[in-house]
Design a protein around this motif. Sequence first.
Motif, PDB file in Angstrom:
ATOM      1  N   LEU A 183       0.828  -1.198   0.000  1.00 32.81           N
ATOM      2  CA  LEU A 183       0.000   0.000   0.000  1.00 32.81           C
ATOM      3  C   LEU A 183       0.865   1.251   0.000  1.00 32.81           C
ATOM      4  N   SER A 184       0.332   2.312  -0.579  1.00 34.04           N
ATOM      5  CA  SER A 184       1.014   3.600  -0.577  1.00 34.04           C
ATOM      6  C   SER A 184       0.073   4.655  -0.008  1.00 34.04           C
ATOM      7  N   PHE A 185       0.460   5.242   1.111  1.00 31.95           N
ATOM      8  CA  PHE A 185      -0.312   6.300   1.760  1.00 31.95           C
ATOM      9  C   PHE A 185       0.255   7.638   1.278  1.00 31.95           C
ATOM     10  N   MET A 186      -0.349   8.207   0.256  1.00 31.18           N
ATOM     11  CA  MET A 186       0.220   9.395  -0.398  1.00 31.18           C
ATOM     12  C   MET A 186      -0.158  10.660   0.356  1.00 31.18           C
ATOM     13  N   THR A 187       0.470  10.857   1.494  1.00 29.80           N
ATOM     14  CA  THR A 187       0.148  12.008   2.340  1.00 29.80           C
ATOM     15  C   THR A 187       0.710  13.307   1.797  1.00 29.80           C
ATOM     16  N   TYR A 188       1.573  13.234   0.800  1.00 27.07           N
ATOM     17  CA  TYR A 188       2.139  14.453   0.219  1.00 27.07           C
ATOM     18  C   TYR A 188       1.248  15.039  -0.867  1.00 27.07           C
ATOM     19  N   ARG A 201      -2.485   5.014 -10.460  1.00 25.21           N
ATOM     20  CA  ARG A 201      -2.095   4.318 -11.686  1.00 25.21           C
ATOM     21  C   ARG A 201      -0.707   4.743 -12.148  1.00 25.21           C
ATOM     22  N   ASP A 202      -0.343   5.993 -11.877  1.00 27.42           N
ATOM     23  CA  ASP A 202       1.010   6.444 -12.200  1.00 27.42           C
ATOM     24  C   ASP A 202       2.056   5.678 -11.396  1.00 27.42           C
ATOM     25  N   LYS A 203       1.649   5.126 -10.257  1.00 31.39           N
ATOM     26  CA  LYS A 203       2.544   4.353  -9.399  1.00 31.39           C
ATOM     27  C   LYS A 203       2.315   2.844  -9.562  1.00 31.39           C
ATOM     28  N   GLU A 204       1.764   2.434 -10.716  1.00 32.03           N
ATOM     29  CA  GLU A 204       1.492   1.024 -11.026  1.00 32.03           C
ATOM     30  C   GLU A 204       0.533   0.392 -10.015  1.00 32.03           C
ATOM     31  N   GLY A 205      -0.443   1.183  -9.591  1.00 29.21           N
ATOM     32  CA  GLY A 205      -1.408   0.663  -8.640  1.00 29.21           C
ATOM     33  C   GLY A 205      -2.804   1.161  -8.942  1.00 29.21           C
ATOM     34  N   ASN A 206      -3.665   1.046  -7.951  1.00 25.40           N
ATOM     35  CA  ASN A 206      -5.027   1.539  -8.021  1.00 25.40           C
ATOM     36  C   ASN A 206      -5.447   1.924  -6.617  1.00 25.40           C
ATOM     37  N   TRP A 234      -8.783   8.394   0.219  1.00 25.27           N
ATOM     38  CA  TRP A 234      -9.733   7.788  -0.709  1.00 25.27           C
ATOM     39  C   TRP A 234      -9.464   6.303  -0.841  1.00 25.27           C
ATOM     40  N   LEU A 235     -10.544   5.505  -0.955  1.00 30.16           N
ATOM     41  CA  LEU A 235     -10.460   4.085  -1.281  1.00 30.16           C
ATOM     42  C   LEU A 235     -11.095   3.845  -2.647  1.00 30.16           C
ATOM     43  N   GLY A 236     -10.917   2.660  -3.174  1.00 26.44           N
ATOM     44  CA  GLY A 236     -11.341   2.360  -4.530  1.00 26.44           C
ATOM     45  C   GLY A 236     -12.738   1.804  -4.662  1.00 26.44           C
ATOM     46  N   ALA A 237     -13.743   2.534  -4.217  1.00 28.07           N
ATOM     47  CA  ALA A 237     -15.132   2.098  -4.375  1.00 28.07           C
ATOM     48  C   ALA A 237     -16.028   3.297  -4.600  1.00 28.07           C
ATOM     49  N   SER A 238     -17.151   3.067  -5.292  1.00 22.81           N
ATOM     50  CA  SER A 238     -18.071   4.140  -5.635  1.00 22.81           C
ATOM     51  C   SER A 238     -19.450   3.559  -5.938  1.00 22.81           C
ATOM     52  N   ASP A 239     -20.473   4.397  -5.769  1.00 21.70           N
ATOM     53  CA  ASP A 239     -21.814   4.030  -6.253  1.00 21.70           C
ATOM     54  C   ASP A 239     -22.303   5.081  -7.247  1.00 21.70           C
ATOM     55  N   ALA A 240     -21.356   5.697  -7.971  1.00 20.04           N
ATOM     56  CA  ALA A 240     -21.684   6.771  -8.912  1.00 20.04           C
ATOM     57  C   ALA A 240     -22.505   6.266 -10.093  1.00 20.04           C
ATOM     58  N   GLN A 241     -22.293   5.022 -10.512  1.00 18.79           N
ATOM     59  CA  GLN A 241     -23.020   4.497 -11.666  1.00 18.79           C
ATOM     60  C   GLN A 241     -24.479   4.218 -11.339  1.00 18.79           C
ATOM     61  N   ALA A 242     -24.734   3.712 -10.139  1.00 19.78           N
ATOM     62  CA  ALA A 242     -26.105   3.421  -9.705  1.00 19.78           C
ATOM     63  C   ALA A 242     -26.182   3.657  -8.205  1.00 19.78           C
ATOM     64  N   LEU A 322     -10.839  17.069  -1.576  1.00 21.56           N
ATOM     65  CA  LEU A 322      -9.434  16.683  -1.708  1.00 21.56           C
ATOM     66  C   LEU A 322      -8.989  15.846  -0.515  1.00 21.56           C
ATOM     67  N   PHE A 323      -8.848  14.532  -0.734  1.00 18.09           N
ATOM     68  CA  PHE A 323      -8.296  13.610   0.249  1.00 18.09           C
ATOM     69  C   PHE A 323      -7.021  12.989  -0.328  1.00 18.09           C
ATOM     70  N   HIS A 324      -6.275  12.308   0.516  1.00 18.92           N
ATOM     71  CA  HIS A 324      -5.054  11.645   0.068  1.00 18.92           C
ATOM     72  C   HIS A 324      -5.384  10.307  -0.595  1.00 18.92           C
ATOM     73  N   PRO A 325      -4.698   9.955  -1.669  1.00 18.78           N
ATOM     74  CA  PRO A 325      -4.898   8.623  -2.257  1.00 18.78           C
ATOM     75  C   PRO A 325      -4.295   7.538  -1.360  1.00 18.78           C
ATOM     76  N   LEU A 326      -5.041   6.459  -1.134  1.00 18.19           N
ATOM     77  CA  LEU A 326      -4.499   5.243  -0.523  1.00 18.19           C
ATOM     78  C   LEU A 326      -4.440   4.211  -1.634  1.00 18.19           C
ATOM     79  N   CYS A 327      -3.231   3.957  -2.127  1.00 19.31           N
ATOM     80  CA  CYS A 327      -3.047   3.119  -3.311  1.00 19.31           C
ATOM     81  C   CYS A 327      -2.660   1.701  -2.927  1.00 19.31           C
TER      82      CYS A 327
END
Length: 434
Positions: A183-188, A201-206, A234-242, A322-327
């Motif tokens: 995991l990458s905690f992108m606090t910067y 994705r720039d860091k070969e992740g999601n 941020w985590l990798g989940a959403s209900d934006a589609q439905a 604006l939150f930090h990415p958790l990759c």
Amino acid sequence: MKCLLSFLLLPVVVWGYCDPEFTRVGEQCLSFVTQYHLTFEEASEYCNEMRGASLVTIDSARQFKTLVDYIYASDLAISSYWVDGNDKETEGVWISSSGNKFPMGTPFWVGYPTFQEPNGIRRENCAHLYDSAKFYINDSPCNRTNPFICEQADVPPTRKIQYEPPKVTSCPMHYVEVGGKCLSFMTYEADSWESAKLRCRDKEGNLAIVDDIELLREINLYLQAEGLTDHDFWLGASDAQAEGQWLWTDGSAVPMGKISLFFFFWCRDRVVQGKKWSHTENSSVYFTNYRSQEPDGGVNENHLALLSKGYFYFRDANGTILFHPLCQLTGGDLAIVDDIELLREINLYLQAKGLTDQDFWLGASDAQAEGQWLWTDGSAVPMGTPFWGLSLDYSQEPDGGVGENHLALLSKGYFYFRDADGTILFHPLCQLTG
């Protein structure tokens, strides 16, 4: 991921039978005493008279989840229940009757938007599963009367199996190992949800998929140890589609509902306000009851976050914040071709793209034990026809012995499997993992 599944804590023993008064719940033999409402001490004594039983212990997040799942599935969600935890001896030091540490923080204790239990100081020194807080753990006055849960002593074999997170060999730059994942905690950086996904994705992740209760626990412990508890991710989940249909970025569903895994992930929210007498303030103060549970943001909050003010339970949030990415590292590996239809499709693709003059490495070897061909995920390579090619003498590959320990698709072998010397220069055939 296959390579991680084999590390999950799954008992390989056959558990003994429970005594007649008890019911098997996961790895424990339990008795739910609902006919009596006793104080904490009285409940402890009652259990002890049942062949030396005790109030139920809470050992791990997964065991806690199993217990509360059972309460809902068995129509026992009728009241709070005493469990084996208290800080009567030393304020703030929570232990069980055996003297072991009682688990603290997320995902055990109820976390509200403005504070997390326990908060009762010297007035609330005993632990119960709080029915009004969806059976999260809460501190309560020990002289309050509740039903309770007894745990049978000395269940054969001894039950004390502690969770140990899976391990990975190493993580690349920008990533750390937490709970068996890189995991990458992108606090910067602080981004919107969509921008955070691109940054991962720039860091070969999601953006991270946190679909195991023990992984959420490990993330919380890491944030505490590294002093990152004032950051939001941020985590990798959403209900934006439905609306209401929460999906991870890999398309899998986020389970919802009271007895699903994620009942222990989502934060509580406020709905009822009023006044009560405060002994510490010596006056009437406003209070808030928390009876609803996230997600509650409707169409305006369609993305999943871990928020510091929510004690890192799940909360839905507006994706423009604006939150930090958790990759989570995804990346790739040499391809595993364990399906004959996949091998066929690869051959058709090579023909269609004019690549039939190229040679490729696959992700398998018998270097550890001659003749025992394994994929990089540890699974066995299928042998014989129709995977492996033939030699000039009509014998079937693999035939190279200790000098040829790696798997390849060779143009001269019509892209059947062949063993080859791993020092030869072939093209890598990669597949996306994670």
